[in-house]
Design an enzyme around this catalytic site. Structure first.
Site, PDB file in Angstrom:
ATOM      1  N   SER A 138      -6.132  -5.842  -6.473  1.00  0.00           N
ATOM      2  CA  SER A 138      -6.040  -4.489  -7.053  1.00  0.00           C
ATOM      3  C   SER A 138      -6.553  -4.532  -8.491  1.00  0.00           C
ATOM      4  O   SER A 138      -6.519  -5.594  -9.136  1.00  0.00           O
ATOM      5  CB  SER A 138      -4.574  -4.031  -7.074  1.00  0.00           C
ATOM      6  OG  SER A 138      -4.408  -2.917  -7.924  1.00  0.00           O
ATOM      7  N   TYR A 151       4.193  -5.116  -9.012  1.00  0.00           N
ATOM      8  CA  TYR A 151       2.937  -4.970  -8.272  1.00  0.00           C
ATOM      9  C   TYR A 151       1.795  -5.689  -8.992  1.00  0.00           C
ATOM     10  O   TYR A 151       1.020  -6.420  -8.366  1.00  0.00           O
ATOM     11  CB  TYR A 151       2.637  -3.471  -8.120  1.00  0.00           C
ATOM     12  CG  TYR A 151       1.454  -3.176  -7.244  1.00  0.00           C
ATOM     13  CD1 TYR A 151       1.519  -3.334  -5.863  1.00  0.00           C
ATOM     14  CD2 TYR A 151       0.246  -2.724  -7.791  1.00  0.00           C
ATOM     15  CE1 TYR A 151       0.425  -3.044  -5.055  1.00  0.00           C
ATOM     16  CE2 TYR A 151      -0.842  -2.442  -7.000  1.00  0.00           C
ATOM     17  CZ  TYR A 151      -0.749  -2.601  -5.629  1.00  0.00           C
ATOM     18  OH  TYR A 151      -1.833  -2.319  -4.828  1.00  0.00           O
TER      19      TYR A 151
HETATM   20  N1  LIG Z   1      -4.166   2.727  -1.845  1.00  0.00           N
HETATM   21  C1  LIG Z   1      -4.460   2.268  -3.049  1.00  0.00           C
HETATM   22  O1  LIG Z   1      -4.627   3.036  -4.005  1.00  0.00           O
HETATM   23  C2  LIG Z   1      -4.613   0.788  -3.274  1.00  0.00           C
HETATM   24  C3  LIG Z   1      -5.214   0.355  -4.460  1.00  0.00           C
HETATM   25  C4  LIG Z   1      -5.373  -1.013  -4.693  1.00  0.00           C
HETATM   26  C5  LIG Z   1      -4.937  -1.913  -3.747  1.00  0.00           C
HETATM   27  N2  LIG Z   1      -4.347  -1.474  -2.598  1.00  0.00           N
HETATM   28  C6  LIG Z   1      -3.892  -2.489  -1.656  1.00  0.00           C
HETATM   29  O2  LIG Z   1      -4.522  -2.307  -0.401  1.00  0.00           O
HETATM   30  C7  LIG Z   1      -3.645  -2.715   0.635  1.00  0.00           C
HETATM   31  C8  LIG Z   1      -3.493  -1.613   1.652  1.00  0.00           C
HETATM   32  O3  LIG Z   1      -3.023  -0.455   1.012  1.00  0.00           O
HETATM   33  P1  LIG Z   1      -3.008   0.970   1.711  1.00  0.00           P
HETATM   34  O4  LIG Z   1      -3.182   1.948   0.613  1.00  0.00           O
HETATM   35  O5  LIG Z   1      -3.924   1.009   2.873  1.00  0.00           O
HETATM   36  O6  LIG Z   1      -1.463   0.996   2.184  1.00  0.00           O
HETATM   37  P2  LIG Z   1      -0.712   1.706   3.418  1.00  0.00           P
HETATM   38  O7  LIG Z   1       0.702   1.849   2.982  1.00  0.00           O
HETATM   39  O8  LIG Z   1      -1.455   2.920   3.862  1.00  0.00           O
HETATM   40  O9  LIG Z   1      -0.807   0.588   4.535  1.00  0.00           O
HETATM   41  C9  LIG Z   1      -0.177  -0.653   4.392  1.00  0.00           C
HETATM   42  C10 LIG Z   1       0.177  -1.186   5.752  1.00  0.00           C
HETATM   43  O10 LIG Z   1       0.846  -2.443   5.572  1.00  0.00           O
HETATM   44  C11 LIG Z   1       1.931  -2.489   6.467  1.00  0.00           C
HETATM   45  N3  LIG Z   1       2.980  -3.376   5.997  1.00  0.00           N
HETATM   46  C12 LIG Z   1       3.832  -3.191   4.963  1.00  0.00           C
HETATM   47  N4  LIG Z   1       4.710  -4.205   4.879  1.00  0.00           N
HETATM   48  C13 LIG Z   1       4.384  -5.063   5.885  1.00  0.00           C
HETATM   49  C14 LIG Z   1       4.936  -6.299   6.332  1.00  0.00           C
HETATM   50  N5  LIG Z   1       5.999  -6.845   5.726  1.00  0.00           N
HETATM   51  N6  LIG Z   1       4.355  -6.912   7.385  1.00  0.00           N
HETATM   52  C15 LIG Z   1       3.291  -6.364   8.010  1.00  0.00           C
HETATM   53  N7  LIG Z   1       2.755  -5.179   7.654  1.00  0.00           N
HETATM   54  C16 LIG Z   1       3.281  -4.539   6.589  1.00  0.00           C
HETATM   55  C17 LIG Z   1       2.435  -1.053   6.570  1.00  0.00           C
HETATM   56  O11 LIG Z   1       3.189  -0.828   7.749  1.00  0.00           O
HETATM   57  C18 LIG Z   1       1.114  -0.271   6.534  1.00  0.00           C
HETATM   58  O12 LIG Z   1       0.611  -0.047   7.832  1.00  0.00           O
HETATM   59  C19 LIG Z   1      -2.326  -3.113  -0.048  1.00  0.00           C
HETATM   60  O13 LIG Z   1      -2.318  -4.506  -0.227  1.00  0.00           O
HETATM   61  C20 LIG Z   1      -2.404  -2.391  -1.384  1.00  0.00           C
HETATM   62  O14 LIG Z   1      -1.648  -3.064  -2.371  1.00  0.00           O
HETATM   63  C21 LIG Z   1      -4.180  -0.133  -2.341  1.00  0.00           C
END
Ligand SMILES: NC(=O)c1ccc[n+]([C@@H]2O[C@H](COP(=O)([O-])OP(=O)(O)OC[C@H]3O[C@@H](n4cnc5c(N)ncnc54)[C@H](O)[C@@H]3O)[C@@H](O)[C@H]2O)c1
Length: 254
Positions: A138, A151
């Site tokens: 991130s 985070y």
């Molecule tokens: N959305 C953003 O703005 C953003 C920005 C930077 C980084 N990220 C990173 O990208 C990745 C995905 O984010 P997203 O926005 O698609 O999130 P999201 O919440 O839409 O999806 C995350 C998924 O991970 C699953 N999950 C959570 N805990 C879990 C566990 N213990 N075991 C297995 N699965 C688990 C959830 O059920 C969900 O389906 C994350 O690592 C997040 O930190 C997101």
């Protein structure tokens, strides 16, 4: 270019947001996609979308924080070519108001979860003569985000983990990189706004959009396209690198 035919990819957190977009795109490019997600129904839904589009895949309920569960999932999958450590959770707080259980949860999913998958997947990648690992970091790892203590800490660890793995398995033909997205419009963001700013979601969505100098959030499909490149044979010369995809968040927010 960017063909994944004949490759097997495991995507954690593939049931939602960025992981879902990666799962759908990789399946379209010919990969057999294994979705590991704690949300069984969400994983099954994405698998149904993959199959509807003529792709191949499987979905397993898996909590990445539990090593025994993760090992059993990977053992059932067998040889793999690609691992995407994408499952992640967020938390709002500074160091002095982050509760121990929140810190443990964020580190547990984002850091230990990635370690558990590496631990299970690397022997399978080696057996297969090499492969690719992609970790979801991130912009918080680069410049921190205000009030994201746990985070930012976790994503910094993910970036260092990427370097460690890239170095240790170079001779095994395993490439390891990470992606650092700015804000991406996913259920992750919607859930965060609903929980932390009830009634002010639209205003805060606008405000968060503008933290990207480009003026909007990314679409999950834009992150998936970068993931496809990094996991394809076209990126064979790339390892030990992090790729921001952030609308200028890191470099232009002077
Ligand atoms: N959305 C953003 O703005 C953003 C920005 C930077 C980084 N990220 C990173 O990208 C990745 C995905 O984010 P997203 O926005 O698609 O999130 P999201 O919440 O839409 O999806 C995350 C998924 O991970 C699953 N999950 C959570 N805990 C879990 C566990 N213990 N075991 C297995 N699965 C688990 C959830 O059920 C969900 O389906 C994350 O690592 C997040 O930190 C997101």
């Amino acid at each position: 270019m960017f063909e994944l035919t004949g490759k097997t990819a495991v995507i954690t957190g593939g049931g939602s947001g960025i992981g879902r977009a990666i799962a759908l795109l990789f399946a379209r490019r010919g990969a057999k996609v294994h979705i590991l997600d704690i949300g069984e129904a969400a994983g099954a839904q994405v698998l149904a979308e993959i199959r509807e589009a003529g792709g191949q895949g499987a979905a397993q309920a898996c909590d990445v924080t539990r090593q025994a569960e993760v090992r059993a999932c990977f053992a059932a999958i067998g040889p793999i070519d690609i691992l995407i450590n994408n499952a992640g959770v967020a938390h709002v707080g500074k160091a002095d108001n982050t509760a121990e259980e929140d810190f443990d949860r964020v580190i547990g999913v984002n850091v230990k979860g990635a370690y558990n998958c590496l631990h299970a997947a690397i022997p399978l990648l080696k057996e297969n003569g090499g492969g690719v690992i992609l970790n979801m970091a991130s912009v918080a790892a680069w410049v921190a985000v205000p009030e994201r203590f746990a985070y930012s800490t976790a994503k910094g660890a993910v970036m260092a983990m990427t370097l460690s793995v890239a170095k240790d398995y170079l001779q095994d033909g395993i490439r390891c990189n990470s992606i650092s997205p700015g804000r991406v419009h996913t259920p992750f963001v919607d859930g965060f706004l609903a929980k932390n700013y009830p009634g002010r979601e639209a205003e805060m969505f606008e405000r968060l959009s503008k933290t990207q100098p480009i003026g909007r959030m990314a679409r999950p499909e834009e992150v998936a396209a970068l993931a496809l490149y990094l996991c394809s044979d076209e990126a064979a010369f790339i390892t030990g690198s992090d790729y921001p995809i952030d609308g200028g968040f890191i470099t232009l927010n002077a």
